[in-house]
Write a protein that holds these residues in place. Sequence first.
Motif, PDB file in Angstrom:
ATOM      1  N   TYR A   1       0.788  -1.229   0.000  1.00 13.21           N
ATOM      2  CA  TYR A   1       0.000   0.000   0.000  1.00 13.21           C
ATOM      3  C   TYR A   1       0.820   1.278   0.000  1.00 13.21           C
ATOM      4  O   TYR A   1       0.479   2.244  -0.702  1.00 13.21           O
ATOM      5  CB  TYR A   1      -1.008  -0.003   1.152  1.00 13.21           C
ATOM      6  CG  TYR A   1      -0.440   0.209   2.533  1.00 13.21           C
ATOM      7  CD1 TYR A   1      -0.584   1.436   3.176  1.00 13.21           C
ATOM      8  CD2 TYR A   1       0.206  -0.806   3.219  1.00 13.21           C
ATOM      9  CE1 TYR A   1      -0.095   1.643   4.447  1.00 13.21           C
ATOM     10  CE2 TYR A   1       0.700  -0.617   4.491  1.00 13.21           C
ATOM     11  CZ  TYR A   1       0.553   0.609   5.107  1.00 13.21           C
ATOM     12  OH  TYR A   1       1.057   0.806   6.368  1.00 13.21           O
TER      13      TYR A   1
ATOM     14  N   PHE B   1     -13.509  -1.708   6.324  1.00 11.36           N
ATOM     15  CA  PHE B   1     -12.303  -2.527   6.183  1.00 11.36           C
ATOM     16  C   PHE B   1     -11.252  -2.155   7.230  1.00 11.36           C
ATOM     17  O   PHE B   1     -10.627  -3.020   7.849  1.00 11.36           O
ATOM     18  CB  PHE B   1     -11.732  -2.345   4.778  1.00 11.36           C
ATOM     19  CG  PHE B   1     -10.410  -3.017   4.550  1.00 11.36           C
ATOM     20  CD1 PHE B   1     -10.341  -4.351   4.185  1.00 11.36           C
ATOM     21  CD2 PHE B   1      -9.221  -2.314   4.705  1.00 11.36           C
ATOM     22  CE1 PHE B   1      -9.125  -4.975   3.975  1.00 11.36           C
ATOM     23  CE2 PHE B   1      -7.998  -2.927   4.491  1.00 11.36           C
ATOM     24  CZ  PHE B   1      -7.939  -4.266   4.128  1.00 11.36           C
TER      25      PHE B   1
ATOM     26  N   GLY C   1      -2.181 -11.538   5.932  1.00  8.74           N
ATOM     27  CA  GLY C   1      -1.578 -11.202   4.651  1.00  8.74           C
ATOM     28  C   GLY C   1      -0.554 -10.101   4.752  1.00  8.74           C
ATOM     29  O   GLY C   1      -0.279  -9.396   3.788  1.00  8.74           O
TER      30      GLY C   1
ATOM     31  N   GLU D   1       3.382 -12.145  -5.531  1.00  9.26           N
ATOM     32  CA  GLU D   1       2.354 -11.326  -4.913  1.00  9.26           C
ATOM     33  C   GLU D   1       2.967 -10.265  -4.001  1.00  9.26           C
ATOM     34  O   GLU D   1       3.939 -10.517  -3.296  1.00  9.26           O
ATOM     35  CB  GLU D   1       1.396 -12.196  -4.095  1.00  9.26           C
ATOM     36  CG  GLU D   1       0.479 -13.073  -4.939  1.00  9.26           C
ATOM     37  CD  GLU D   1      -0.556 -12.255  -5.694  1.00  9.26           C
ATOM     38  OE1 GLU D   1      -1.173 -11.362  -5.089  1.00  9.26           O
ATOM     39  OE2 GLU D   1      -0.723 -12.497  -6.906  1.00  9.26           O
TER      40      GLU D   1
ATOM     41  N   PHE E   1       0.528  -7.005   1.604  1.00  7.13           N
ATOM     42  CA  PHE E   1      -0.504  -6.042   1.993  1.00  7.13           C
ATOM     43  C   PHE E   1      -0.915  -5.120   0.837  1.00  7.13           C
ATOM     44  O   PHE E   1      -0.745  -3.900   0.892  1.00  7.13           O
ATOM     45  CB  PHE E   1      -0.053  -5.225   3.200  1.00  7.13           C
ATOM     46  CG  PHE E   1      -1.203  -4.590   3.960  1.00  7.13           C
ATOM     47  CD1 PHE E   1      -2.523  -4.906   3.712  1.00  7.13           C
ATOM     48  CD2 PHE E   1      -0.945  -3.647   4.952  1.00  7.13           C
ATOM     49  CE1 PHE E   1      -3.559  -4.328   4.405  1.00  7.13           C
ATOM     50  CE2 PHE E   1      -1.976  -3.051   5.656  1.00  7.13           C
ATOM     51  CZ  PHE E   1      -3.283  -3.394   5.388  1.00  7.13           C
TER      52      PHE E   1
ATOM     53  N   LEU F   1      -3.254  -3.199  -0.145  1.00 11.67           N
ATOM     54  CA  LEU F   1      -4.439  -2.630   0.482  1.00 11.67           C
ATOM     55  C   LEU F   1      -5.491  -2.195  -0.521  1.00 11.67           C
ATOM     56  O   LEU F   1      -6.690  -2.441  -0.323  1.00 11.67           O
ATOM     57  CB  LEU F   1      -4.037  -1.453   1.376  1.00 11.67           C
ATOM     58  CG  LEU F   1      -5.138  -0.763   2.159  1.00 11.67           C
ATOM     59  CD1 LEU F   1      -4.610  -0.288   3.499  1.00 11.67           C
ATOM     60  CD2 LEU F   1      -5.727   0.431   1.397  1.00 11.67           C
TER      61      LEU F   1
ATOM     62  N   ARG G   1      -6.168  -3.207  -3.554  1.00 11.71           N
ATOM     63  CA  ARG G   1      -6.855  -4.370  -4.112  1.00 11.71           C
ATOM     64  C   ARG G   1      -7.711  -5.068  -3.049  1.00 11.71           C
ATOM     65  O   ARG G   1      -8.804  -5.571  -3.334  1.00 11.71           O
ATOM     66  CB  ARG G   1      -5.833  -5.331  -4.715  1.00 11.71           C
ATOM     67  CG  ARG G   1      -6.436  -6.551  -5.379  1.00 11.71           C
ATOM     68  CD  ARG G   1      -5.510  -7.118  -6.461  1.00 11.71           C
ATOM     69  NE  ARG G   1      -4.132  -7.276  -6.019  1.00 11.71           N
ATOM     70  CZ  ARG G   1      -3.689  -8.336  -5.318  1.00 11.71           C
ATOM     71  NH1 ARG G   1      -4.529  -9.292  -4.967  1.00 11.71           N
ATOM     72  NH2 ARG G   1      -2.413  -8.431  -4.988  1.00 11.71           N
ATOM     73  N   MET G   2      -7.225  -5.090  -1.817  1.00  9.64           N
ATOM     74  CA  MET G   2      -7.980  -5.700  -0.738  1.00  9.64           C
ATOM     75  C   MET G   2      -9.282  -4.947  -0.473  1.00  9.64           C
ATOM     76  O   MET G   2     -10.331  -5.552  -0.245  1.00  9.64           O
ATOM     77  CB  MET G   2      -7.128  -5.760   0.532  1.00  9.64           C
ATOM     78  CG  MET G   2      -5.938  -6.717   0.433  1.00  9.64           C
ATOM     79  SD  MET G   2      -4.728  -6.508   1.769  1.00  9.64           S
ATOM     80  CE  MET G   2      -5.606  -7.249   3.149  1.00  9.64           C
TER      81      MET G   2
ATOM     82  N   TYR H   1     -13.206  -6.290  -0.928  1.00 14.38           N
ATOM     83  CA  TYR H   1     -13.718  -6.484   0.427  1.00 14.38           C
ATOM     84  C   TYR H   1     -15.240  -6.587   0.463  1.00 14.38           C
ATOM     85  O   TYR H   1     -15.945  -5.809  -0.174  1.00 14.38           O
ATOM     86  CB  TYR H   1     -13.258  -5.322   1.305  1.00 14.38           C
ATOM     87  CG  TYR H   1     -13.738  -5.358   2.721  1.00 14.38           C
ATOM     88  CD1 TYR H   1     -13.340  -6.372   3.586  1.00 14.38           C
ATOM     89  CD2 TYR H   1     -14.587  -4.361   3.210  1.00 14.38           C
ATOM     90  CE1 TYR H   1     -13.773  -6.396   4.907  1.00 14.38           C
ATOM     91  CE2 TYR H   1     -15.010  -4.369   4.531  1.00 14.38           C
ATOM     92  CZ  TYR H   1     -14.611  -5.396   5.372  1.00 14.38           C
ATOM     93  OH  TYR H   1     -15.040  -5.411   6.670  1.00 14.38           O
TER      94      TYR H   1
ATOM     95  N   ASP I   1     -16.900 -10.512   6.763  1.00 15.01           N
ATOM     96  CA  ASP I   1     -15.720 -10.208   7.563  1.00 15.01           C
ATOM     97  C   ASP I   1     -15.949 -10.697   8.998  1.00 15.01           C
ATOM     98  O   ASP I   1     -16.881 -10.236   9.673  1.00 15.01           O
ATOM     99  CB  ASP I   1     -15.472  -8.692   7.558  1.00 15.01           C
ATOM    100  CG  ASP I   1     -14.133  -8.312   8.179  1.00 15.01           C
ATOM    101  OD1 ASP I   1     -13.539  -9.148   8.892  1.00 15.01           O
ATOM    102  OD2 ASP I   1     -13.685  -7.175   7.943  1.00 15.01           O
TER     103      ASP I   1
END
Length: 325
Positions: A149, A173, A188, A197, A200, A202, A204-205, A209, A214
């Motif tokens: 990130y 998130f 992660g 990969e 973190f 972020l 893309r996460m 999400y 969650d």
Amino acid sequence: MPPVQYADVNGVHMAYYEVGPREGMPVIFCHGFPELAFSWRHQLRAFEAAGRWAIAPDQRGYGLTKGPDAVQAYDIEHLTGDIVGLMDHLGIEKAVLCGHDWGGIVVWQAPLYHRDRIAGVIGLNTPFMRRAPVDPIAIMRARMGDEMYIVHFQKPGEADAVLNANVRKAMDFFMRRPAPGEGAASAGLASERTGEESVFPLVRMVQAYDPAVDPRPFFLSDDEFEAFVETFERTGFTGGINWYRNMTRNWERSANLDEMVRVPSLMVMAEKDAVLPPSAADGMEANVPDLERVLIKDSGHWTQQEQPEAVNAALLDWMGRHFPK
């Protein structure tokens, strides 16, 4: 929160909140990303009850403090200068600075840039970090990939657009406790990548999400969550992301700084912070010789909001021994 006040300091119209009598050693609380002065509501209440003078600003680019458009206006010299400017506005000669997350970077750097104005430093989660041997963004890109990130944040506008597109989802998130048993690997957030990969990723996460699945518990009430959402829907995230976009500039301009923090200091570590684990503070004594540490159990990254009673007790105890009323 107490009533908002404003000060014209260092080129910005800064919003701040103040409690307690204007006597004794004041504490200035500096928030991180993506947070606000509101993140310190529990500490302001506790310090007021203890008869302590405390101030929490919305820092440059956050909340009610609008920041300039120029990215370079968010470098560490401006960020530390804002705090000293607020001190000047309030007639404060010296203060203890307490910072969390990015605010922790600000408060650890403040005595390097303004040695005569800082009486003590309290870092929450964020340790003192020595100047890297090379550009820290280059190090992170090599070790953690282009989508990590902080590296991704260097691209103008890209991360901002993703987070701004759905502020409610982004804040959902961010603002959660760790899931039971969650650590750096399961979140992660391993310190280095082992394949192609990024660590973190972020942005893309957040895009992928789904709050509905969650398992991590909330630590905010509905009203507290709405306060964050409403604010960032109004301001967007660019001001805060611009702090990250100055990491190379900060590194370049700090080559000749004395890296010794020569004031009483407290390091508050969070047991379950996957981003800034307690081990991140290992070796700090080499640069912060007058250092105490305290570990907050069962806390993730948002320590002062997740475990406010434990944090308040640690801060007030340290203040009482080093700066008695």
